[in-house]
Design a protein around this motif. Sequence first.
Motif, PDB file in Angstrom:
ATOM      1  N   LYS A 130       0.665  -1.282   0.390  1.00  0.00           N
ATOM      2  CA  LYS A 130       0.418   0.226   0.167  1.00  0.00           C
ATOM      3  C   LYS A 130       0.818   1.634  -0.470  1.00  0.00           C
ATOM      4  O   LYS A 130       0.530   2.751  -0.301  1.00  0.00           O
ATOM      5  CB  LYS A 130      -1.256  -0.403   1.426  1.00  0.00           C
ATOM      6  CG  LYS A 130      -1.947  -0.919   1.152  1.00  0.00           C
ATOM      7  CD  LYS A 130      -2.896  -0.845   2.499  1.00  0.00           C
ATOM      8  CE  LYS A 130      -4.079  -1.585   1.898  1.00  0.00           C
ATOM      9  NZ  LYS A 130      -5.045  -1.843   3.497  1.00  0.00           N
ATOM     10  N   GLN A 133       2.175   1.755  -3.727  1.00  0.00           N
ATOM     11  CA  GLN A 133       0.547   2.433  -3.948  1.00  0.00           C
ATOM     12  C   GLN A 133       0.496   3.459  -4.284  1.00  0.00           C
ATOM     13  O   GLN A 133       0.593   4.353  -5.029  1.00  0.00           O
ATOM     14  CB  GLN A 133      -0.603   2.036  -3.900  1.00  0.00           C
ATOM     15  CG  GLN A 133      -1.873   2.305  -4.630  1.00  0.00           C
ATOM     16  CD  GLN A 133      -3.618   1.847  -3.272  1.00  0.00           C
ATOM     17  OE1 GLN A 133      -2.988   1.994  -2.576  1.00  0.00           O
ATOM     18  NE2 GLN A 133      -4.263   1.576  -4.392  1.00  0.00           N
ATOM     19  N   GLU A 258      -9.698 -11.582  -2.089  1.00  0.00           N
ATOM     20  CA  GLU A 258     -10.310  -9.859  -2.205  1.00  0.00           C
ATOM     21  C   GLU A 258      -9.836  -9.726  -0.845  1.00  0.00           C
ATOM     22  O   GLU A 258     -11.054 -10.293   0.374  1.00  0.00           O
ATOM     23  CB  GLU A 258     -11.740  -8.972  -2.692  1.00  0.00           C
ATOM     24  CG  GLU A 258     -11.221  -7.750  -2.826  1.00  0.00           C
ATOM     25  CD  GLU A 258     -12.592  -7.179  -3.748  1.00  0.00           C
ATOM     26  OE1 GLU A 258     -12.617  -6.532  -4.701  1.00  0.00           O
ATOM     27  OE2 GLU A 258     -13.770  -7.797  -3.590  1.00  0.00           O
ATOM     28  N   LEU A 263      -7.584  -5.041  -3.777  1.00  0.00           N
ATOM     29  CA  LEU A 263      -6.024  -6.064  -2.707  1.00  0.00           C
ATOM     30  C   LEU A 263      -7.095  -6.820  -3.190  1.00  0.00           C
ATOM     31  O   LEU A 263      -7.873  -7.854  -2.532  1.00  0.00           O
ATOM     32  CB  LEU A 263      -6.082  -4.581  -1.471  1.00  0.00           C
ATOM     33  CG  LEU A 263      -5.000  -5.826  -0.782  1.00  0.00           C
ATOM     34  CD1 LEU A 263      -3.676  -5.783  -1.388  1.00  0.00           C
ATOM     35  CD2 LEU A 263      -4.626  -5.500   0.398  1.00  0.00           C
ATOM     36  N   LEU A 282      -2.327  -5.324  -6.352  1.00  0.00           N
ATOM     37  CA  LEU A 282      -2.784  -4.857  -6.017  1.00  0.00           C
ATOM     38  C   LEU A 282      -2.736  -3.790  -6.946  1.00  0.00           C
ATOM     39  O   LEU A 282      -2.285  -3.466  -7.977  1.00  0.00           O
ATOM     40  CB  LEU A 282      -2.559  -3.634  -4.891  1.00  0.00           C
ATOM     41  CG  LEU A 282      -3.120  -2.531  -4.184  1.00  0.00           C
ATOM     42  CD1 LEU A 282      -3.060  -1.790  -2.639  1.00  0.00           C
ATOM     43  CD2 LEU A 282      -3.673  -1.149  -4.745  1.00  0.00           C
ATOM     44  N   CYS A 284      -4.376  -0.748  -9.271  1.00  0.00           N
ATOM     45  CA  CYS A 284      -4.804   0.387  -9.490  1.00  0.00           C
ATOM     46  C   CYS A 284      -4.551   1.155 -10.684  1.00  0.00           C
ATOM     47  O   CYS A 284      -3.461   1.132 -11.259  1.00  0.00           O
ATOM     48  CB  CYS A 284      -4.499   0.967  -7.533  1.00  0.00           C
ATOM     49  SG  CYS A 284      -2.861   1.900  -7.912  1.00  0.00           S
TER      50      CYS A 284
END
Length: 313
Positions: A130, A133, A258, A263, A282, A284
């Motif tokens: 994360k 990300q 999930e 994610l 992940l 995005c």
Amino acid sequence: MTTLANNPSSQSTSVSDAAAQNLANKTKTAPQMASITPRWLVHLMSWVPVEAGIYRVNQVVHPESVKIQCDNLDESPLAQTFVDYEREPKEYRLKAVQTILDVHTRVSDLYSSPHDQVAQQLRLTIEAVKEHQENELINSPQYGLVNSAAESQRISTLGGPPTPDDLDRLITKVWKQPAFFLTHPEGVAAFGRECTRRGVPPATVSMFGSQFLTWRGLPIIPSDKVPVENGKTKFLLLRTGESRQGVIGLFQPGLSGEQGMGLSVRFMQIDRSAIASYLISLYCSLAVLTDDALAVLDDVEVEKFHDYAPVYR
């Protein structure tokens, strides 16, 4: 014959701390990782689910050519017009942030009390994913905020720290319902110092249980992913939301395994060396729906301390 009274060890009044601690249970924390940040940008973004990993942005061509005419008293015909669209609209494809976590089954079998080893390894790895990300949302060459701003939406300071005038210039670029500023924590501190020097200390607002500086009512959000190079950083101003033609985040819903927005965690295998492997993915991306949804202030000085005393009004 040696008696208890003559035994030197009997002179001690209590068992020692070191010996007593051998019988005590120690309270243990879960693993702490200093690189974890609040990632406020991700929380403040407006996220849109994407079907099949592709998001197409259709835009109007030459909106100024749409003809509108008020009703005429002489009843002459009104203007006729139409709205044309781009023939080759821009498409955004989701990007993957992935890694494979390996845990020896001996470790998870023997050393999972009081903290489950697999759960902690997954938690920390997901936090690292994360963090990556958020870095991609800001710095990705393909879709990051820093590189997605149109040239007409980029301005530079005249040198020195960020000033209220600089942030006002950003607001003129994103004046239609701007949402928040984004900068490095050092940029927040530099702006706060400059405002205090000018006698206009910025107001604060409480969000997510934390206090944020504001300017013109807009919160200034810190992220350590905003680059700092040669003592200079950037300020960004965003409008968010699909309905506001702003900046939006993109994610893929309904993934196998999930665990959160875009994610997934999937068990892969246990190999012949008793290593259990887990795939963490992940997916995005980010889209700027119209140019005036994002503006960037470049070359903001954050490290130089000027030789002046604060001025208070």
